[in-house]
Enzyme design. Sequence first.
Site, short mmCIF file in Angstrom:
data_model
loop_
_atom_site.label_atom_id
_atom_site.label_comp_id
_atom_site.label_asym_id
_atom_site.label_seq_id
_atom_site.Cartn_x
_atom_site.Cartn_y
_atom_site.Cartn_z
N ASP A 24 0.80 -1.16 0.03
CA ASP A 24 0.20 0.13 0.26
C ASP A 24 0.92 1.27 -0.10
O ASP A 24 1.63 1.61 0.86
CB ASP A 24 -0.89 -0.13 1.24
CG ASP A 24 -1.73 1.12 1.46
OD1 ASP A 24 -1.90 2.22 0.57
OD2 ASP A 24 -2.28 1.33 2.38
N GLU A 186 -7.16 0.38 -4.60
CA GLU A 186 -7.26 0.42 -3.13
C GLU A 186 -8.57 -0.33 -2.39
O GLU A 186 -8.82 -1.18 -1.68
CB GLU A 186 -7.10 1.36 -2.39
CG GLU A 186 -5.53 1.76 -2.40
CD GLU A 186 -5.05 3.41 -2.43
OE1 GLU A 186 -6.13 4.14 -1.82
OE2 GLU A 186 -4.21 3.68 -2.87
N ASP A 208 -12.90 5.31 2.50
CA ASP A 208 -11.31 5.44 2.83
C ASP A 208 -10.93 6.97 3.16
O ASP A 208 -10.99 7.84 2.60
CB ASP A 208 -10.72 4.91 1.59
CG ASP A 208 -9.13 4.83 1.92
OD1 ASP A 208 -8.81 5.54 3.01
OD2 ASP A 208 -8.30 4.31 0.86
#
Length: 625
Positions: A24, A186, A208
Site C-alpha cells: 500500500d 485500493e 477510505d
Amino acid sequence: MGYIELNVLNAPATTPSTLALGIDLGTTNSLAAIWKDGRPVVLHPEGKSGLVPSVIHFPPDGMPIVGREARDHAVADPRHVIFSIKRFMGRGLADMRPELASLPYQASESDNGLIQLEVQGRKYTPEQLSALILMRVHDLACRALGGQDVRKCVITVPAYFDDTQRQATRDAARLAGLEVLRIVNEPTAASLAYGLDQRDKGNVAVFDLGGGTFDVTVLTIEDSVFRVLSTAGDTHLGGDDFDQLLAGLARAELGPLYGDELLGDPGFQQAIRLGAEQCKIALTNDPEAELRVVIPAKRISWRRRIEREEFEALCAPLVERTISACRQALSDAKLEPGEIDEVVLVGGATRMPCVRERVQRFFGRKPHTELNPDEVVALGAAVQANILMGGRRDMLLMDVTPLSLGVETMGGAVSKIIQRNSTIPCEATEGFTTYVDNQTGLDFHIVQGERELAHDCRSLGRFQLKGIPPMPAGMARVAVKFHIDADGVLTVGAKELGTGKSAVVEIQPMHGLTDAEVERMLKEGFAHAREDFDQRRAADLKIEIGTMVRATESNLNAGRAGLDRESVHDLEEAMEHAKQACSGSDLKALQKARDEFERATLPLAALLMNNVAQKALMGRKLGDV
Ligand code: ADP
Ligand code: MG
C-alpha cells in the site's frame, strides 16, 4: 554442517521465490504485507511496526532518510522534508500550482514537462521520490522476512487514479528495483482483505479516510469479480484536516503568548501539527486528552485539555462532507443506502469514533472494522499477490521485460520489437529487407533501452545472416523473431523467407543490468517522456491488449462451457474491437477498447480463478477454511 546452512541461505536465489509483497503506497503511510500460512499478514521488522510514513528528509549531505525519522525532522528542518508525494504522481506542474503555493520547497518543470521538486539543490521527479519510499518499504519487508529478497509485488492505487498516475506508480516501482505483478485498486484490495470476493453477489461501499485524501467507492461483486460502480470523494480532505482543527485551537491560544511571527515559523507550525495529531489520536481512545505543543530548542512547552465532545463538535462539518460524498457515490451507482450489503472502513482516520458512528448511521449497517483500517489495503494487496503467484503461470500476469528490445536499423535508429513491460514469455516478429542491390548478408545489432537511437541504448550483441541470394534492394524478405522464454532468456532468430537461410543467437538480457543501470536508462527515457508519452502509452496498451488476446484465446475454449452465451459474445466482440484498435495508434480509442475488453474478460477470469481456488481448497477439511 556449514554447507547445509549455506544451501538454505542460497535457496531464494536458486529457486525463484514464490512470495510476492502486497504494498500500500499511501499518501501518508506505506506498508507491506505478505501471504503466510493461509492468510495475509503485515510485516513487522524486528517486532516493530512496518508502517512507513511516506515522508523523505534530505540532509545537507548523505543519503535521503525515509519514514518515521524523516517525519521527526520536519520540526527542525521543514524545508528539506517532503510529504504527500503521491499527490504529484503522474501530474504536470500546471495541475499542481494551487498545491505548490503552500509547500516549503521549489517545484519546476523539466524541459519535457514533467514535474520536479527541488530539495538541497537537486531535482527529483515524483517517481524517484516514491521509489525512495518503496525501497524503504521493501527493505523493511525483506528484513522482516529474515533477509529474503522478495522483489515481486502488487501495488495499490486509488480507484480514481488515471492511466498516467498508474503508469507513474509502475515506473516508481521499477526505479525501486521492484517487479509489479499488478496494480490494484485500493477499495478492491480492502474488500479482498475481508474475503468479500467469496460472496456470490453483493454491493460494497469502501469508505477510505486517509491522512490527506478521502474517497468512497461503490463496488459490485459478482462471481468473485469486483467492478467499480462509482467513486467520489475529496482529494483534499483527510485526517490532516482534523489535526488542523486542533492546531487552530492551539494557534488561537499561542498567538498572544508568542506573537504571530514566531507562530508563522515552519518549525513551529510542524510542532503544532504533530501535537494536534497526537491529541486527535489520543481522543480516539479516551474521552479526554491533552493538546501539547513542545519545542525543546525554543524552550516552549504548552498544553491544554480537551474533551472528545468538544473535538467532535469541531469535526462535524468535516464528517458531513464525507457523508455528502457517500450520497454522491450512491446516486452515481444508482443505489440506495439499504442496497449496500457490506461497508468497509479504510484509512487510519476511520478509527475516530465519530466517523464510525456517522458512517454506520448513514448506511444503516455496521461497517467492517475487524482489521486495522490502516493495514487493510496492504493485506488485500497480499491476497491478490498470492492469487497471482499461486495461479497458473500461463494464465495470470507474470514477469515483464524491464526495457524494450529491438534491432538497429538504417541510420542508427532503433526498431523496437518487444516493448518494455511486455509480459514474458513473449515473442514478436518483424520484417526487414536489404537496402542495397545484390546485398548477400545482413548485420543485426540487438539493443535494449527506451531511446530512439541505438547508440543511446545498451548493446546486447550482434550477429550476421549470410548467404542471401543476390537480388535488387528491398526484395529480400527477412523475418526477425525475438523470443523471451519464462526465464528471461532472449533468443533472436533471422530467416530469409525466399531461401530459408537462417541464423540464431541466444542472449541473456534480463540479468545483466544493475539496478543503477536500469534507473539511469529509465531516467533517460523520462528525459524524453513528454513528447513520446502518448506514443509509448499507445504502444504499451497494444502490448497489454496483445497479452489479453493471447490469454483469452488460449483459455476461452476451456471456459466456454462454464459461461453464459451473452458473456462469451460480449467477450468475443470486445476482443475484436480491441484488435481493431490495435491497428491504429489513437490513445483514447486504445484505452477505451482495453477497458471494455478487460471488463468483458471478467466473467472468464472469475471462472478460471474459481477453478484455481477450488483446486487449492480441495483436500482441505471444512474447518480449515
Ligand atoms: P494514507 O492512506 O493517506 O496513507 P492512513 O490510512 O495511514 O493514510 O491514515 C493516516 C491518517 O490516519 C492520519 O491522519 C492519522 O493521524 C490518522 N490516524 C491514525 N491512527 C489514528 C487514530 N487512532 N485515531 C484517529 N486518527 C488516526
Ligand atoms: Mg490509504
